[in-house]
Design a protein around this motif. Structure first.
Motif, mmCIF file in Angstrom:
data_model
loop_
_atom_site.group_PDB
_atom_site.id
_atom_site.type_symbol
_atom_site.label_atom_id
_atom_site.label_comp_id
_atom_site.label_asym_id
_atom_site.label_seq_id
_atom_site.Cartn_x
_atom_site.Cartn_y
_atom_site.Cartn_z
ATOM 1 N N TYR A 169 0.914 -1.258 -0.143
ATOM 2 C CA TYR A 169 0.187 0.023 -0.045
ATOM 3 C C TYR A 169 0.918 1.337 0.126
ATOM 4 O O TYR A 169 0.632 2.383 -0.771
ATOM 5 C CB TYR A 169 -0.965 0.065 1.445
ATOM 6 N N VAL A 170 1.936 1.099 0.894
ATOM 7 C CA VAL A 170 2.897 2.305 0.630
ATOM 8 C C VAL A 170 3.427 2.479 -0.690
ATOM 9 O O VAL A 170 3.522 3.881 -1.066
ATOM 10 C CB VAL A 170 4.096 2.075 1.879
ATOM 11 N N VAL A 171 4.067 1.748 -1.431
ATOM 12 C CA VAL A 171 4.241 1.535 -2.581
ATOM 13 C C VAL A 171 3.472 2.357 -3.751
ATOM 14 O O VAL A 171 3.747 3.252 -4.254
ATOM 15 C CB VAL A 171 4.679 0.517 -3.194
ATOM 16 N N ALA A 172 1.987 1.798 -3.512
ATOM 17 C CA ALA A 172 1.070 2.425 -4.415
ATOM 18 C C ALA A 172 0.631 3.775 -3.887
ATOM 19 O O ALA A 172 0.276 4.529 -4.619
ATOM 20 C CB ALA A 172 -0.518 1.539 -4.097
ATOM 21 N N GLN A 173 0.921 4.117 -2.745
ATOM 22 C CA GLN A 173 0.596 5.483 -2.256
ATOM 23 C C GLN A 173 1.329 6.647 -1.959
ATOM 24 O O GLN A 173 1.293 7.791 -2.026
ATOM 25 C CB GLN A 173 -0.231 5.260 -0.842
ATOM 26 N N SER A 174 2.795 6.308 -1.936
ATOM 27 C CA SER A 174 3.756 7.303 -1.486
ATOM 28 C C SER A 174 4.179 8.206 -2.619
ATOM 29 O O SER A 174 5.075 9.188 -2.274
ATOM 30 C CB SER A 174 4.964 6.342 -1.003
ATOM 31 N N GLY A 175 4.013 7.999 -3.948
ATOM 32 C CA GLY A 175 4.823 8.892 -4.876
ATOM 33 C C GLY A 175 6.085 8.343 -5.360
ATOM 34 O O GLY A 175 6.709 8.976 -5.975
#
Length: 233
Positions: free
Chosen positions: A85-91
């Motif tokens: 989720y971090v990879v998808a969300q972080s930019g």
């Protein structure tokens, strides 16, 4: 041993799910320090709940409750799903690469957790052991750019399905004192990096990367030297 003690151990394991929820909310708000603080605490919980479970004899005291299954569910959430989720969300990546990379991590990590061959004779792991929390932490800290980020994610995704070995940093036998020392240094450095708002200075940045490289590569070295010793015997 009191049954309440047994349930306390299971509750400690289950607390990792609560930490994952806090991390998910923090990620949605781009509060990366809080995200990785939660994942770090979850990592500590995962490190101590197993020994506590064995000490409390949870299997004997509560045979109908599967603590190992609970541990797998919580570990997948913290080691794989939240980092995805971090990879998808972080930019770190532009769309659609960000979502695709997140999906790759989530799916590959799920497949690994179902692999009964993951444990090795030296108490390590066969294939990349789905510690995406550590990989994504490094990507967030070093911000290597989109090409390298994609290459790193694909590299570890492919490595998941290979016979390459990775150590268990606590249960490792050969080079144990050195590995434990590096693991301790990595843990301290990760806290320092977190305290520095994920923007460490040159010294800390270099030391953290070196410790990460050692922990990632030492399993391959031990695997290679074991095979060499077996071949020459």
């Amino acid at each position: 041993m009191s049954i309440l003690t047994v349930w306390a151990v299971h509750l400690l394991t289950a607390s990792g799910a609560g930490l994952a929820l806090i991390a998910a909310v923090a990620a949605s708000q781009e509060s990366w320090q809080l995200v990785f603080l939660c994942l770090g605490v979850a990592f500590i919980v995962d490190g101590i709940d197993g020994p506590l479970a064995r000490w409390a004899h949870v299997k004997e005291r509560l045979p109908w409750f599967d603590g190992s299954l609970l541990d797998f569910v919580v570990d997948y959430t913290n080691y794989v799903f939240i980092p995805a989720y971090v990879v998808a969300q972080s930019g770190l990546l532009d769309e659609p690469l960000a979502s695709i990379a997140g999906i790759v991590i989530a799916v590959v990590g799920a497949l690994y957790f179902a692999d009964n061959r993951m444990k090795t004779a030296e108490h390590g792991f066969r294939g990349f052991p789905a510690v995406w929390n550590a990989v994504v932490y490094l990507l967030i800290v070093y911000q290597p750019g989109q090409i390298i980020t994609v290459a790193v994610i694909l590299f570890f995704a492919v490595l998941t399905f290979t016979p390459a070995e990775f150590i268990h940093p606590i249960r490792v036998t050969r080079l144990r004192p050195l590995t434990l020392a590096v693991m301790l240094a990595w843990a301290v450095l990760s806290i320092v990096v977190l305290a520095q708002d994920l923007q460490p200075g040159a010294v800390v940045s270099t030391a953290f990367l070196a410790a990460s490289a050692y922990l990632g590569l030492i399993g391959l070295f031990l695997q290679f030297t074991r095979r060499e010793a077996g071949a020459s015997a």
